[in-house]
Enzyme design. Structure first.
Site, PDB file in Angstrom:
ATOM      1  N   CYS A   1     -18.644  -1.130   8.287  1.00 41.56           N
ATOM      2  CA  CYS A   1     -18.971  -0.408   9.528  1.00 41.56           C
ATOM      3  C   CYS A   1     -20.257  -0.876  10.208  1.00 41.56           C
ATOM      4  O   CYS A   1     -20.197  -1.352  11.343  1.00 41.56           O
ATOM      5  CB  CYS A   1     -19.053   1.083   9.238  1.00 41.56           C
ATOM      6  SG  CYS A   1     -17.445   1.787   8.854  1.00 41.56           S
TER       7      CYS A   1
ATOM      8  N   LYS B   1     -20.222   7.635  18.417  1.00 42.96           N
ATOM      9  CA  LYS B   1     -19.993   6.945  17.140  1.00 42.96           C
ATOM     10  C   LYS B   1     -20.793   5.639  17.053  1.00 42.96           C
ATOM     11  O   LYS B   1     -21.493   5.380  16.066  1.00 42.96           O
ATOM     12  CB  LYS B   1     -18.490   6.670  16.968  1.00 42.96           C
ATOM     13  CG  LYS B   1     -18.127   5.889  15.716  1.00 42.96           C
ATOM     14  CD  LYS B   1     -18.516   6.624  14.438  1.00 42.96           C
ATOM     15  CE  LYS B   1     -18.439   5.699  13.234  1.00 42.96           C
ATOM     16  NZ  LYS B   1     -18.897   6.317  11.994  1.00 42.96           N
TER      17      LYS B   1
ATOM     18  N   ASN C   1     -24.070   5.062  14.333  1.00 41.96           N
ATOM     19  CA  ASN C   1     -24.165   3.982  13.346  1.00 41.96           C
ATOM     20  C   ASN C   1     -25.315   3.029  13.660  1.00 41.96           C
ATOM     21  O   ASN C   1     -26.011   2.567  12.763  1.00 41.96           O
ATOM     22  CB  ASN C   1     -22.840   3.215  13.265  1.00 41.96           C
ATOM     23  CG  ASN C   1     -21.895   3.868  12.269  1.00 41.96           C
ATOM     24  OD1 ASN C   1     -22.200   4.927  11.736  1.00 41.96           O
ATOM     25  ND2 ASN C   1     -20.754   3.241  12.013  1.00 41.96           N
TER      26      ASN C   1
ATOM     27  N   ARG D   1     -18.589   8.850   4.796  1.00 40.09           N
ATOM     28  CA  ARG D   1     -19.161   7.691   4.093  1.00 40.09           C
ATOM     29  C   ARG D   1     -18.277   7.360   2.906  1.00 40.09           C
ATOM     30  O   ARG D   1     -17.884   8.260   2.164  1.00 40.09           O
ATOM     31  CB  ARG D   1     -20.567   8.011   3.567  1.00 40.09           C
ATOM     32  CG  ARG D   1     -21.567   8.315   4.647  1.00 40.09           C
ATOM     33  CD  ARG D   1     -22.754   9.062   4.078  1.00 40.09           C
ATOM     34  NE  ARG D   1     -22.352  10.365   3.547  1.00 40.09           N
ATOM     35  CZ  ARG D   1     -23.160  11.236   2.964  1.00 40.09           C
ATOM     36  NH1 ARG D   1     -24.427  10.939   2.793  1.00 40.09           N
ATOM     37  NH2 ARG D   1     -22.714  12.398   2.514  1.00 40.09           N
TER      38      ARG D   1
ATOM     39  N   LYS E   1       0.836  -1.210   0.000  1.00 39.99           N
ATOM     40  CA  LYS E   1       0.000   0.000   0.000  1.00 39.99           C
ATOM     41  C   LYS E   1       0.868   1.256   0.000  1.00 39.99           C
ATOM     42  O   LYS E   1       0.632   2.186  -0.772  1.00 39.99           O
ATOM     43  CB  LYS E   1      -0.907  -0.036   1.242  1.00 39.99           C
ATOM     44  CG  LYS E   1      -2.002   0.996   1.233  1.00 39.99           C
ATOM     45  CD  LYS E   1      -2.968   0.818   2.401  1.00 39.99           C
ATOM     46  CE  LYS E   1      -4.140  -0.082   2.060  1.00 39.99           C
ATOM     47  NZ  LYS E   1      -5.152  -0.134   3.106  1.00 39.99           N
TER      48      LYS E   1
HETATM   49  P1  NAD Z   1      -9.146  -0.071   6.312  1.00 36.00           P
HETATM   50  O1  NAD Z   1      -9.050  -1.532   6.442  1.00 36.00           O
HETATM   51  O2  NAD Z   1      -9.499   0.532   5.004  1.00 36.00           O
HETATM   52  O3  NAD Z   1      -7.778   0.612   6.788  1.00 36.00           O
HETATM   53  C1  NAD Z   1      -7.074   0.235   7.933  1.00 36.00           C
HETATM   54  C2  NAD Z   1      -5.610   0.346   7.608  1.00 36.00           C
HETATM   55  O4  NAD Z   1      -4.847   0.120   8.800  1.00 36.00           O
HETATM   56  C3  NAD Z   1      -5.129  -0.683   6.598  1.00 36.00           C
HETATM   57  O5  NAD Z   1      -4.483  -0.034   5.528  1.00 36.00           O
HETATM   58  C4  NAD Z   1      -4.149  -1.561   7.391  1.00 36.00           C
HETATM   59  O6  NAD Z   1      -3.082  -2.039   6.600  1.00 36.00           O
HETATM   60  C5  NAD Z   1      -3.675  -0.584   8.449  1.00 36.00           C
HETATM   61  N1  NAD Z   1      -3.133  -1.230   9.641  1.00 36.00           N
HETATM   62  C6  NAD Z   1      -3.617  -2.279  10.341  1.00 36.00           C
HETATM   63  N2  NAD Z   1      -2.814  -2.586  11.369  1.00 36.00           N
HETATM   64  C7  NAD Z   1      -1.800  -1.688  11.344  1.00 36.00           C
HETATM   65  C8  NAD Z   1      -0.654  -1.484  12.143  1.00 36.00           C
HETATM   66  N3  NAD Z   1      -0.402  -2.263  13.180  1.00 36.00           N
HETATM   67  N4  NAD Z   1       0.190  -0.484  11.806  1.00 36.00           N
HETATM   68  C9  NAD Z   1      -0.064   0.313  10.755  1.00 36.00           C
HETATM   69  N5  NAD Z   1      -1.148   0.170   9.949  1.00 36.00           N
HETATM   70  C10 NAD Z   1      -2.000  -0.830  10.242  1.00 36.00           C
HETATM   71  O7  NAD Z   1     -10.173   0.399   7.437  1.00 36.00           O
HETATM   72  P2  NAD Z   1     -11.068   1.718   7.426  1.00 36.00           P
HETATM   73  O8  NAD Z   1     -12.292   1.470   6.638  1.00 36.00           O
HETATM   74  O9  NAD Z   1     -10.214   2.876   7.107  1.00 36.00           O
HETATM   75  O10 NAD Z   1     -11.499   1.759   8.960  1.00 36.00           O
HETATM   76  C11 NAD Z   1     -10.590   2.129   9.974  1.00 36.00           C
HETATM   77  C12 NAD Z   1     -11.391   2.446  11.220  1.00 36.00           C
HETATM   78  O11 NAD Z   1     -12.262   3.562  10.977  1.00 36.00           O
HETATM   79  C13 NAD Z   1     -12.290   1.304  11.680  1.00 36.00           C
HETATM   80  O12 NAD Z   1     -12.357   1.303  13.084  1.00 36.00           O
HETATM   81  C14 NAD Z   1     -13.647   1.695  11.120  1.00 36.00           C
HETATM   82  O13 NAD Z   1     -14.716   1.172  11.858  1.00 36.00           O
HETATM   83  C15 NAD Z   1     -13.608   3.201  11.246  1.00 36.00           C
HETATM   84  N6  NAD Z   1     -14.467   3.920  10.292  1.00 36.00           N
HETATM   85  C16 NAD Z   1     -14.558   3.489   9.007  1.00 36.00           C
HETATM   86  C17 NAD Z   1     -15.371   4.200   8.119  1.00 36.00           C
HETATM   87  C18 NAD Z   1     -15.504   3.753   6.683  1.00 36.00           C
HETATM   88  O14 NAD Z   1     -16.412   4.219   6.013  1.00 36.00           O
HETATM   89  N7  NAD Z   1     -14.640   2.881   6.200  1.00 36.00           N
HETATM   90  C19 NAD Z   1     -16.087   5.318   8.556  1.00 36.00           C
HETATM   91  C20 NAD Z   1     -15.945   5.730   9.878  1.00 36.00           C
HETATM   92  C21 NAD Z   1     -15.137   5.021  10.754  1.00 36.00           C
END
Ligand code: NAD
Length: 440
Positions: free
Chosen positions: A260, A204, A208, A154, A35
């Site tokens: 989510c 949060k 949701n 979103r 990535k």
């Molecule tokens: P995602 O899977 O797209 O991204 C998470 C990233 O974290 C990945 O790139 C992964 O490689 C990285 N990661 C994991 N462990 C790691 C570590 N130890 N060190 C460094 N990087 C690490 O997830 P997301 O959709 O971005 O969601 C992240 C958080 O935000 C979750 O808790 C989710 O519930 C919350 N969230 C998501 C959304 C959404 O629409 N996707 C909206 C609001 C909140």
């Protein structure tokens, strides 16, 4: 301000790029080497409208960097946003192990005061646990604050949502952290709600869960509409125009999915249970969501004479909603899994999610970019995602390529009378008499 984001996924990358756009100097960290390499080459690791432009621009301006090293991120940022995944454990609880690993590394690499912000969605009381974890590894004498700034963007409109939020929730336990975080978010000109950390965490999960509840509510009403002969579109409009209720999240269909809602619901149910409250309301929201898919499947079965064995079904839509290539917990993938189990062949179409779906479904499905090609020769069509390209299909042409003109429209894209006029056997959600027939 120097800011670091740990976890450069859907939330982290958008947050990092948008904060760089506001003039901050941002390092986005991720432990996924591929990535980071992609980002350094100017390629996007996922599809999100408008993101590539601001990532490229701020990268070239030198305000946005990418790194594999949490140590580097911790040295760089006075404020560190943790945006790693918090997936569900088999028990439904949020798996906080990635956050724990990140805290360990941040703690061990702190060289001065830091604000460590929970951007990931976490259960109430996680802030205290984060502070204990940081304390365990931080050099003695160093001070830090933990904060919670939950994210409400979103997927599909993430950049717009980040730049134009309805509100910004900042959960803090010190004036110093509050001052820094307000300074970061003030330029967005949105109402800022300063709270304690636990309330921010709970906001949060509650937001949701409430939105998921609205979707399940209208899906339950859709059942009543089908049984009684009412039209759920009109019912949804009639209640949604009440300003206390609002129109959004009142579209009936095959239910919610994504990374989510399902996991945040199960996480909220689990933490409530641990705190001594049985959140039955949310358990029913989950239940209705599952029934929404099953209900669409029973319509398909009914229209195909009770068996799918040897039939070929066209499926329009793989992502959990339009505007994203995210297929995590997508209702479409659940339904394709059921179709395959029942012995059907599947010809699936999606504008941007084929590669992600292939990683999960493999070659058990045939994939097509073109919807007409996907529908060629099929015994029936199932509509699973409301992409606008599907809404704009030439229905006469569609009918001409299908073997049998049967459509189960899980997203109510089309008008039942028009479909009937063209000669389709058509079942939407909460609008057709077919509901009565299937129930017998
Ligand atoms: P995602 O899977 O797209 O991204 C998470 C990233 O974290 C990945 O790139 C992964 O490689 C990285 N990661 C994991 N462990 C790691 C570590 N130890 N060190 C460094 N990087 C690490 O997830 P997301 O959709 O971005 O969601 C992240 C958080 O935000 C979750 O808790 C989710 O519930 C919350 N969230 C998501 C959304 C959404 O629409 N996707 C909206 C609001 C909140």
């Amino acid at each position: 301000m120097n800011i670091s984001i740990i976890g450069s996924g859907h939330v982290g990358l958008v947050t990092g790029a948008c904060l760089a756009e506001l003039g901050h100097c941002v390092v986005c960290v991720d432990n996924d080497e591929e990535k980071i390499e992609k980002l350094n080459r100017g390629e996007m690791p996922f599809y999100e409208p408008g993101l590539q432009e601001i990532v490229r621009f701020n990268f070239l301006e030198g305000r946005l960097r990418f790194s594999n090293s949490i140590a580097e991120g911790t040295r760089h940022g006075e404020v560190l946003f943790i945006a790693v995944g918090t997936p569900p454990k088999p028990t439904g609880e949020a798996d906080l192990s990635a956050i724990e690993r990140v805290c360990r590394e941040i703690g061990a690499n702190m060289t001065g005061y830091r604000v460590v912000v929970e951007k990931s969605t976490v259960p109430v009381q996680t802030g205290e646990w984060v502070a204990r974890n940081l304390q365990k590894y931080a050099p003695t004498g160093l001070t830090f604050d933990v904060a919670s700034v939950p994210e409400f963007l979103r997927e599909g409109s993430a950049v717009h949502d980040f730049k134009h939020p309805d509100r910004i929730v900042i959960g803090v336990s010190s004036d110093r952290a509050a001052g820094l975080l307000v300074k970061i978010f003030e330029p967005l000109n949105a109402p800022i709600l300063l709270t304690d950390i636990k309330s921010a965490e709970l906001i949060k999960h509650s937001a949701n869960a409430f939105l998921a509840m609205k979707i399940s509510f209208i899906n339950a009403v859709a059942h009543i509409c089908e049984i009684s002969g009412a039209d759920v579109g009109k019912v949804a409009k009639g209640i949604g125009l009440d300003s206390r209720i609002g129109m959004e999240f009142l579209q009936p269909g095959i239910g919610f999915g994504g990374s989510c809602f399902p996991k945040d619901l199960s996480g909220f149910i689990a933490i409530s249970q641990q705190l001594g409250y049985d959140f039955q309301l949310l358990k029913e929201v989950e239940n209705i969501n599952r029934l929404a898919r099953e209900w669409a499947m029973s319509k398909l079965l009914h229209l195909l004479g009770g068996s799918l064995l040897g039939r070929t079904i066209g499926v329009l839509g793989l992502s959990f909603k339009p505007g994203t290539d995210d297929v995590r917990e997508s209702p479409a993938l659940w339904m394709i899994g059921d179709l395959l189990k029942m012995g059907a062949g599947v010809r699936a179409c999606d504008p941007v999610s084929i590669e992600n779906a292939r990683q999960i479904l493999g070659d058990s499905v045939e994939y097509f970019q073109d919807p007409y090609e996907a529908c060629t020769g099929v015994d029936a069509l199932l509509i699973t995602t409301e992409w606008s390209v599907f809404r704009e299909l030439n229905l006469l042409h569609l009918k001409s390529v299908m073997k049998t003109p049967i459509v189960v429209d899980g997203r109510n894209l089309f008008e039942p009378f028009r479909m009937k006029e063209i000669g389709f056997q058509y079942a939407g959600v909460g609008r057709a008499a077919l509901g009565q027939e299937v129930r017998g």
